[in-house]
Write an enzyme that holds these catalytic residues in place. Structure first.
Site, mmCIF file in Angstrom:
data_model
loop_
_atom_site.group_PDB
_atom_site.id
_atom_site.type_symbol
_atom_site.label_atom_id
_atom_site.label_comp_id
_atom_site.label_asym_id
_atom_site.label_seq_id
_atom_site.Cartn_x
_atom_site.Cartn_y
_atom_site.Cartn_z
ATOM 1 N N ASP A 94 0.837 -1.208 0.000
ATOM 2 C CA ASP A 94 0.000 0.000 0.000
ATOM 3 C C ASP A 94 0.872 1.258 0.000
ATOM 4 O OD1 ASP A 94 0.447 1.141 2.725
ATOM 5 O OD2 ASP A 94 -0.431 -0.725 3.427
ATOM 6 N N HIS A 109 8.229 -6.170 -1.032
ATOM 7 C CA HIS A 109 7.284 -7.083 -1.693
ATOM 8 C C HIS A 109 6.565 -6.406 -2.863
ATOM 9 C CE1 HIS A 109 7.020 -9.799 2.151
ATOM 10 N NE2 HIS A 109 8.145 -9.945 1.493
ATOM 11 N N CYS A 117 6.022 -6.460 -17.291
ATOM 12 C CA CYS A 117 5.725 -7.343 -18.424
ATOM 13 C C CYS A 117 6.549 -8.618 -18.271
ATOM 14 C CB CYS A 117 6.056 -6.656 -19.745
ATOM 15 S SG CYS A 117 5.840 -7.763 -21.156
ATOM 16 N N GLY A 176 4.287 -4.279 13.512
ATOM 17 C CA GLY A 176 3.095 -4.870 12.883
ATOM 18 C C GLY A 176 3.388 -5.972 11.884
ATOM 19 N N ASN A 204 4.094 -4.415 18.326
ATOM 20 C CA ASN A 204 3.026 -5.233 17.744
ATOM 21 C C ASN A 204 1.822 -5.173 18.680
ATOM 22 O OD1 ASN A 204 1.543 -7.686 16.717
ATOM 23 N ND2 ASN A 204 3.417 -7.916 15.529
HETATM 24 N N1 APR Z 1 -1.065 -2.564 15.626
HETATM 25 C C1 APR Z 1 0.071 -3.285 15.659
HETATM 26 N N2 APR Z 1 0.183 -4.546 15.185
HETATM 27 C C2 APR Z 1 -0.936 -5.099 14.685
HETATM 28 C C3 APR Z 1 -2.165 -4.412 14.616
HETATM 29 C C4 APR Z 1 -2.205 -3.088 15.118
HETATM 30 N N3 APR Z 1 -3.322 -2.361 15.110
HETATM 31 N N4 APR Z 1 -3.086 -5.244 14.071
HETATM 32 C C5 APR Z 1 -2.450 -6.394 13.792
HETATM 33 N N5 APR Z 1 -1.146 -6.323 14.162
HETATM 34 C C6 APR Z 1 -0.097 -7.338 14.028
HETATM 35 C C7 APR Z 1 -0.559 -8.748 14.267
HETATM 36 O O1 APR Z 1 -0.455 -9.064 15.649
HETATM 37 C C8 APR Z 1 0.424 -9.554 13.416
HETATM 38 O O2 APR Z 1 1.569 -9.937 14.152
HETATM 39 O O3 APR Z 1 0.326 -7.303 12.667
HETATM 40 C C9 APR Z 1 0.850 -8.566 12.322
HETATM 41 C C10 APR Z 1 0.351 -8.905 10.924
HETATM 42 O O4 APR Z 1 0.927 -10.113 10.513
HETATM 43 P P1 APR Z 1 0.669 -10.692 9.027
HETATM 44 O O5 APR Z 1 -0.780 -10.681 8.734
HETATM 45 O O6 APR Z 1 1.379 -11.992 8.945
HETATM 46 O O7 APR Z 1 1.353 -9.585 8.080
HETATM 47 P P2 APR Z 1 2.869 -9.438 7.643
HETATM 48 O O8 APR Z 1 3.796 -9.850 8.718
HETATM 49 O O9 APR Z 1 3.020 -8.086 7.067
HETATM 50 O O10 APR Z 1 2.943 -10.503 6.461
HETATM 51 C C11 APR Z 1 4.137 -10.639 5.727
HETATM 52 O O11 APR Z 1 3.086 -12.138 4.211
HETATM 53 O O12 APR Z 1 1.309 -12.841 2.895
HETATM 54 C C12 APR Z 1 2.490 -12.159 2.925
HETATM 55 O O13 APR Z 1 3.235 -10.728 1.285
HETATM 56 C C13 APR Z 1 2.412 -10.743 2.418
HETATM 57 O O14 APR Z 1 3.829 -8.882 3.042
HETATM 58 C C14 APR Z 1 3.026 -9.929 3.543
HETATM 59 C C15 APR Z 1 3.850 -10.968 4.297
#
Ligand code: APR
Length: 240
Positions: A94, A109, A117, A176, A204
């Site tokens: 984003d 990512h 392409c 996060g 987190n």
């Molecule tokens: N504030 C802080 N942390 C938060 C909040 C919040 N409001 N809401 C959720 N979280 C935390 C969750 O506790 C979790 O540990 O954000 C984390 C999100 O984890 P994922 O969903 O696994 O996201 P991410 O780590 O960015 O994923 C990595 O996985 O699928 C792929 O390519 C995708 O870039 C992504 C990668």
């Protein structure tokens, strides 16, 4: 020059901006099969389905209610006010860090709005909806355009630049991110091995599986914890 700060962000920083995370209970991968939309095999199998998924994602990023939250804005403030270098390495596609005013953002990512392409490798910026009939503006191939986003099994982008930043940082903060996806999940260990004096912080909503690798932990919603942490770093530093 004070030591560099490297901030790794994941989906959790954008959650309070109205964008779902991936692995939380209400996350994207609980609703959508990632094998159907986020692999090169899926794209070969059903281009329309994969492209439509990313067209929808782009529309969602542009929805009126989606905007940077105080955590994104605090990181932009950190970059503006810290005397040394601040690098954001984000796993998010984003545009919220840039919209908040951050300038040094590495999208490992990929980034929404970039198209590649598969035939000639041309990469360009566009917010058009892609279809299996889309034509490459460079080589004129039909049906070879895809979002320039890193799918499962593909190499993350800008790794040389990221490693160089990790090797000169004095503070590494992961915000996060669940720490389940490599190589990002391994950055904290990389910093600890290569920069034994660096300080490492996990911010987190709750403890992650990587918790024990960090020196310091701050738990709570990013929109509250990150502005408070940035204020602390700017006024008192990160060791107290
Ligand atoms: N504030 C802080 N942390 C938060 C909040 C919040 N409001 N809401 C959720 N979280 C935390 C969750 O506790 C979790 O540990 O954000 C984390 C999100 O984890 P994922 O969903 O696994 O996201 P991410 O780590 O960015 O994923 C990595 O996985 O699928 C792929 O390519 C995708 O870039 C992504 C990668």
């Amino acid at each position: 020059m004070p030591p560099a700060i490297v901030i790794l962000t994941g989906a959790g920083i954008s959650k309070e901006s109205g964008i779902d995370t991936f692995r939380d209970k209400d996350g994207l991968w609980a609703r959508v099969d990632l094998e159907e939309v986020a692999t090169i095999e899926a794209w070969h199998r059903d281009k329309r389905k994969v492209l439509e998924f990313y067209n929808e994602t782009r529309r969602m990023f542009r929805a009126a209610h989606v905007a940077p939250n105080p955590a994104h804005r605090a990181l932009a403030r950190l970059e503006r006010e810290y005397d040394g270098e601040v690098v954001i390495v984000t796993q998010n596609i984003d545009p919220l860090h840039e919209q908040a005013g951050s300038r040094r953002v590495i999208h490992m990512h990929g980034r929404d709005g970039e198209i590649r392409c598969m035939s000639c490798g041309h990469i360009f910026e566009s917010d058009i909806d892609l279809t299996p009939q889309s034509v490459c503006p460079n080589c004129k191939a039909v049906g070879e355009l895809r979002p320039n986003i890193v799918w499962f099994g593909e190499m993350p982008q800008h790794m040389d630049e990221i490693h160089a930043a990790l090797e000169r940082c004095g503070l590494f903060v992961a915000i996060g991110t669940s720490g389940e996806v490599y190589p990002a999940a391994g950055f904290v260990l990389h910093v600890r091995r290569r920069q034994p004096r660096a300080h490492t912080v996990e911010i987190n909503l709750e403890a992650t599986g990587n918790q024990s690798l960090f020196h310091e932990h701050i738990y709570g919603p990013a929109s509250q914890t990150v502005p408070a942490y940035v204020q602390r770093v700017l006024t008192r530093g990160w060791r107290d």
